[in-house]
Design a protein around this motif. Sequence first.
Motif, PDB file in Angstrom:
ATOM      1  N   LEU A 152      38.826 -59.693 -19.466  1.00 15.32           N
ATOM      2  CA  LEU A 152      38.293 -59.679 -17.952  1.00 15.32           C
ATOM      3  C   LEU A 152      38.192 -58.276 -17.458  1.00 15.32           C
ATOM      4  CD1 LEU A 152      37.553 -61.680 -15.527  1.00 15.32           C
ATOM      5  CD2 LEU A 152      39.914 -61.557 -14.905  1.00 15.32           C
ATOM      6  N   VAL A 153      36.987 -57.847 -17.004  1.00 12.68           N
ATOM      7  CA  VAL A 153      36.747 -56.531 -16.449  1.00 12.68           C
ATOM      8  C   VAL A 153      36.507 -56.500 -14.873  1.00 12.68           C
ATOM      9  CG1 VAL A 153      35.233 -54.479 -16.644  1.00 12.68           C
ATOM     10  CG2 VAL A 153      35.675 -55.792 -18.782  1.00 12.68           C
ATOM     11  N   THR A 154      37.306 -56.327 -14.126  1.00 12.09           N
ATOM     12  CA  THR A 154      37.485 -56.313 -12.734  1.00 12.09           C
ATOM     13  C   THR A 154      36.843 -55.493 -12.229  1.00 12.09           C
ATOM     14  OG1 THR A 154      39.614 -55.444 -12.774  1.00 12.09           O
ATOM     15  CG2 THR A 154      39.552 -57.909 -12.839  1.00 12.09           C
ATOM     16  N   GLN A 155      36.285 -54.334 -12.795  1.00 13.14           N
ATOM     17  CA  GLN A 155      35.867 -53.253 -12.030  1.00 13.14           C
ATOM     18  C   GLN A 155      34.730 -52.492 -12.771  1.00 13.14           C
ATOM     19  OE1 GLN A 155      39.684 -51.124 -11.458  1.00 13.14           O
ATOM     20  NE2 GLN A 155      39.249 -50.945  -9.201  1.00 13.14           N
ATOM     21  N   ARG A 156      33.853 -51.861 -12.187  1.00 14.46           N
ATOM     22  CA  ARG A 156      32.683 -51.106 -13.129  1.00 14.46           C
ATOM     23  C   ARG A 156      33.116 -49.522 -13.223  1.00 14.46           C
ATOM     24  NH1 ARG A 156      27.495 -53.502  -9.557  1.00 14.46           N
ATOM     25  NH2 ARG A 156      28.088 -55.617  -9.980  1.00 14.46           N
ATOM     26  N   TYR A 157      33.992 -49.306 -12.382  1.00 15.48           N
ATOM     27  CA  TYR A 157      34.424 -47.897 -12.353  1.00 15.48           C
ATOM     28  C   TYR A 157      35.650 -47.701 -11.762  1.00 15.48           C
ATOM     29  CZ  TYR A 157      32.659 -47.968  -7.398  1.00 15.48           C
ATOM     30  OH  TYR A 157      32.418 -48.121  -6.036  1.00 15.48           O
ATOM     31  N   ILE A 158      36.330 -46.706 -11.982  1.00 14.42           N
ATOM     32  CA  ILE A 158      38.093 -46.548 -11.472  1.00 14.42           C
ATOM     33  C   ILE A 158      38.142 -46.257 -10.109  1.00 14.42           C
ATOM     34  CG2 ILE A 158      39.938 -45.245 -11.570  1.00 14.42           C
ATOM     35  CD1 ILE A 158      39.199 -44.218 -14.537  1.00 14.42           C
ATOM     36  N   GLY A 159      38.890 -47.474  -9.288  1.00 14.98           N
ATOM     37  CA  GLY A 159      39.102 -47.318  -8.047  1.00 14.98           C
ATOM     38  C   GLY A 159      37.991 -48.037  -7.049  1.00 14.98           C
ATOM     39  N   GLU A 160      37.043 -48.876  -7.703  1.00 18.35           N
ATOM     40  CA  GLU A 160      36.021 -49.721  -7.194  1.00 18.35           C
ATOM     41  C   GLU A 160      36.795 -50.731  -6.364  1.00 18.35           C
ATOM     42  OE1 GLU A 160      32.125 -52.568  -8.077  1.00 18.35           O
ATOM     43  OE2 GLU A 160      33.778 -52.175  -9.438  1.00 18.35           O
ATOM     44  N   ASP A 161      36.441 -51.302  -5.305  1.00 16.90           N
ATOM     45  CA  ASP A 161      37.135 -52.007  -4.258  1.00 16.90           C
ATOM     46  C   ASP A 161      36.810 -53.498  -5.092  1.00 16.90           C
ATOM     47  OD1 ASP A 161      38.153 -53.733  -2.391  1.00 16.90           O
ATOM     48  OD2 ASP A 161      36.561 -53.340  -0.913  1.00 16.90           O
ATOM     49  N   THR A 162      37.809 -54.238  -5.152  1.00 24.08           N
ATOM     50  CA  THR A 162      37.687 -55.661  -5.751  1.00 24.08           C
ATOM     51  C   THR A 162      37.377 -56.982  -5.070  1.00 24.08           C
ATOM     52  OG1 THR A 162      39.981 -55.848  -6.024  1.00 24.08           O
ATOM     53  CG2 THR A 162      39.099 -54.780  -7.994  1.00 24.08           C
ATOM     54  N   THR A 163      37.507 -56.478  -3.731  1.00 26.80           N
ATOM     55  CA  THR A 163      37.520 -57.863  -2.785  1.00 26.80           C
ATOM     56  C   THR A 163      35.943 -58.236  -2.781  1.00 26.80           C
ATOM     57  OG1 THR A 163      36.705 -56.400  -1.004  1.00 26.80           O
ATOM     58  CG2 THR A 163      39.073 -56.745  -1.452  1.00 26.80           C
ATOM     59  N   HIS A 164      35.065 -57.674  -3.516  1.00 24.19           N
ATOM     60  CA  HIS A 164      33.813 -58.020  -3.568  1.00 24.19           C
ATOM     61  C   HIS A 164      33.562 -59.278  -4.591  1.00 24.19           C
ATOM     62  CE1 HIS A 164      32.361 -56.775  -7.479  1.00 24.19           C
ATOM     63  NE2 HIS A 164      33.065 -55.639  -7.263  1.00 24.19           N
TER      64      HIS A 164
ATOM     65  N   ILE B 236      49.997 -45.913 -12.138  1.00 23.62           N
ATOM     66  CA  ILE B 236      48.869 -45.487 -12.134  1.00 23.62           C
ATOM     67  C   ILE B 236      48.239 -46.653 -11.206  1.00 23.62           C
ATOM     68  CG2 ILE B 236      48.692 -44.489 -14.175  1.00 23.62           C
ATOM     69  CD1 ILE B 236      47.272 -46.855 -15.478  1.00 23.62           C
ATOM     70  N   TYR B 237      48.959 -47.795 -11.017  1.00 22.37           N
ATOM     71  CA  TYR B 237      48.445 -48.903 -10.237  1.00 22.37           C
ATOM     72  C   TYR B 237      48.507 -48.876  -8.636  1.00 22.37           C
ATOM     73  CZ  TYR B 237      47.480 -50.718 -14.975  1.00 22.37           C
ATOM     74  OH  TYR B 237      47.188 -50.906 -16.296  1.00 22.37           O
ATOM     75  N   ARG B 238      49.504 -48.122  -8.520  1.00 22.19           N
ATOM     76  CA  ARG B 238      50.127 -47.634  -7.184  1.00 22.19           C
ATOM     77  C   ARG B 238      48.948 -47.273  -6.223  1.00 22.19           C
ATOM     78  NH1 ARG B 238      55.691 -44.620  -8.406  1.00 22.19           N
ATOM     79  NH2 ARG B 238      56.541 -46.198  -9.770  1.00 22.19           N
ATOM     80  N   ASN B 239      48.803 -47.673  -5.068  1.00 25.77           N
ATOM     81  CA  ASN B 239      47.834 -47.226  -4.250  1.00 25.77           C
ATOM     82  C   ASN B 239      46.440 -47.327  -4.608  1.00 25.77           C
ATOM     83  OD1 ASN B 239      49.967 -46.576  -2.204  1.00 25.77           O
ATOM     84  ND2 ASN B 239      50.047 -44.586  -3.434  1.00 25.77           N
ATOM     85  N   ARG B 240      46.331 -48.292  -5.491  1.00 23.12           N
ATOM     86  CA  ARG B 240      44.958 -48.792  -6.149  1.00 23.12           C
ATOM     87  C   ARG B 240      44.385 -50.050  -5.740  1.00 23.12           C
ATOM     88  NH1 ARG B 240      42.261 -44.402  -8.544  1.00 23.12           N
ATOM     89  NH2 ARG B 240      43.860 -42.867  -9.400  1.00 23.12           N
ATOM     90  N   PRO B 241      43.364 -50.309  -5.607  1.00 28.81           N
ATOM     91  CA  PRO B 241      42.749 -51.686  -5.136  1.00 28.81           C
ATOM     92  C   PRO B 241      43.295 -52.730  -5.802  1.00 28.81           C
ATOM     93  CG  PRO B 241      40.781 -50.092  -5.502  1.00 28.81           C
ATOM     94  CD  PRO B 241      42.079 -49.429  -6.038  1.00 28.81           C
ATOM     95  N   GLU B 242      43.571 -53.809  -5.484  1.00 25.53           N
ATOM     96  CA  GLU B 242      44.098 -54.974  -6.142  1.00 25.53           C
ATOM     97  C   GLU B 242      43.406 -55.318  -7.403  1.00 25.53           C
ATOM     98  OE1 GLU B 242      46.384 -58.948  -4.419  1.00 25.53           O
ATOM     99  OE2 GLU B 242      44.429 -58.603  -3.758  1.00 25.53           O
ATOM    100  N   PHE B 243      44.138 -55.735  -8.541  1.00 26.28           N
ATOM    101  CA  PHE B 243      43.560 -56.055  -9.836  1.00 26.28           C
ATOM    102  C   PHE B 243      42.977 -54.860 -10.579  1.00 26.28           C
ATOM    103  CE2 PHE B 243      42.675 -59.845  -6.772  1.00 26.28           C
ATOM    104  CZ  PHE B 243      44.074 -60.533  -7.036  1.00 26.28           C
ATOM    105  N   SER B 244      43.440 -53.849 -10.215  1.00 24.40           N
ATOM    106  CA  SER B 244      42.429 -52.479 -10.863  1.00 24.40           C
ATOM    107  C   SER B 244      42.968 -52.381 -12.296  1.00 24.40           C
ATOM    108  CB  SER B 244      43.266 -51.049 -10.011  1.00 24.40           C
ATOM    109  OG  SER B 244      42.702 -50.837  -8.967  1.00 24.40           O
TER     110      SER B 244
END
Length: 524
Positions: A337-349, A375-383
């Motif tokens: 499962l790929v939750t982002q297209r780039y590092i740091g992308e907002d996942t709420t969409h 590395i997951y601290r202060n990142r969008p959820e499910f990064s």
Amino acid sequence: MVRHKSKILCEFGDFQTPVTLALEATNVVNRLGVSPRSVLEPTCGRGAFLLAACQVFSQVNKFVGVDISTEHLSYLKERVAAEKYSAPIEIINGDFFNLNWSDIINTLAEPLLIIGNPPWVTSSELGLLKSSNLPQKSNFQGKSGYDALTGKSNFDISEWMLLKHLEWLKERTGIIAMLCKTSVARKILTHVWQYKQKVIRAQIYRIDTLKNFNASVDACFFVLLIGDGSLSNTCEIFEDLSAQKPSHVIGYQDNILVSNVIDYKRWSHLRETNSVYIWRSGLKHDCSNVMELEQEGDKFRNGYGNVFSLEQDWVYPLLKSSDVGNSRTSTCRKYVLVTQRYIGEDTTHLKLDAPKVWDYLQNYREYLSKRSSSIYRNRPEFSIFGVGKYTFAPWKVAISGFYKALNFVQVDPIDGQPVVFDDTVYFLSCRSKSEASFLAALLNSQPAKEFLESMIFWSDKRPITIELLKRLNLRALAQVLGKEEEYNGYALSNYYQKSSILPLSQHSRYETSPINSPQSPNSL
């Protein structure tokens, strides 16, 4: 290494040296022709090396043994009393990390022999045990950014100790002679050569750890001669402690450690300066039971055995290091499962764009939020990490970081989707099948393999790294192989196209031409 049987063994890396091994290793030092006037065993345990040195070096006027274990030191004192050695032997109970070592070192005449078997344990292992048997935290390796965050700042305790031994002898003459992991010895050599410390000779003698410690690990007896004279930039490698001649020599060339000086010099013109092609590592998610899936019809089963319907645009074929290492790339066993297209992308969409995926992630939010890596601290959820436009390139050339072979494989799409790798795989992204085939052929050529292998130490846990791969200049390699014109065609296309991002909805629309218009909507 084999599983440790107790917390104490884990915490102190406590593998007591067999008496016969200590004596054989100490005689190696004696063969070098240096006559120490003082001997120090900084983590002496039961004193195998200290007592061996008492037998071998009759001219020494002081021996010192230090250890944190009162039980080991009681045994050592009994041995010393029974043997009645002529030279004074001082035994000190203390914690290596808290002792005032300068007070001890200043009492010892030179040449000073620092000998022993420091703990075979890493800082992360001690951290898991919540141990206090650690040096004060400092970034002594100079790691930064992603390397430090993802664990490359983890280190062997013996590495830290050996660097301290070098400090003690900075203004003195002497010998450092230690049993340690071979990987630690190479790190110390790199440090010595990088900072031009006054090491005039270096040697590594392989030891049989299974026989001596019932442990499966690549280890050695590591010897450094320190004094005035011409600085060494090579290290002799001996197959065992009885060997009189080295089997080969490793060295320091162009600011890197190389395993084969002759081959490296032969192909040194292939060293990289900059490149259109960039090596990438695969996806890092640290939650395989949630993120890695098996397909069942049009649904997916996760690691907990639960089956879900998920939007296909967010689930991709996954190949692991074993798949790539064994060239199993036409089919996949798992999906990711790929939750982002780039590092740091907002996942709420995802709530609107992929409601099934969003609901699935909500079900497992607790598991994902407990991922321990910082590395997951202060990142969008499910990064996730290791994701970008390169992840979605239709074709790739990949290699396993774990497998003991230079085997570059072409990876085509599976069922119309680009393949995603785990983070133990390294790859180049390509825009066409012909480009991937061309690059794979370049990388599997004899010059490429000889050059890369001259810098590889196959006993390392992960012998192939991005740092290694990016040293190879693909353009120079193409010139050697008479393929420069073809290379330039692909590289020019790649250069102009790499700034565009391929939308997820367009993954099945691949451009197969090696050279495409810069305005192509499908470009990477």
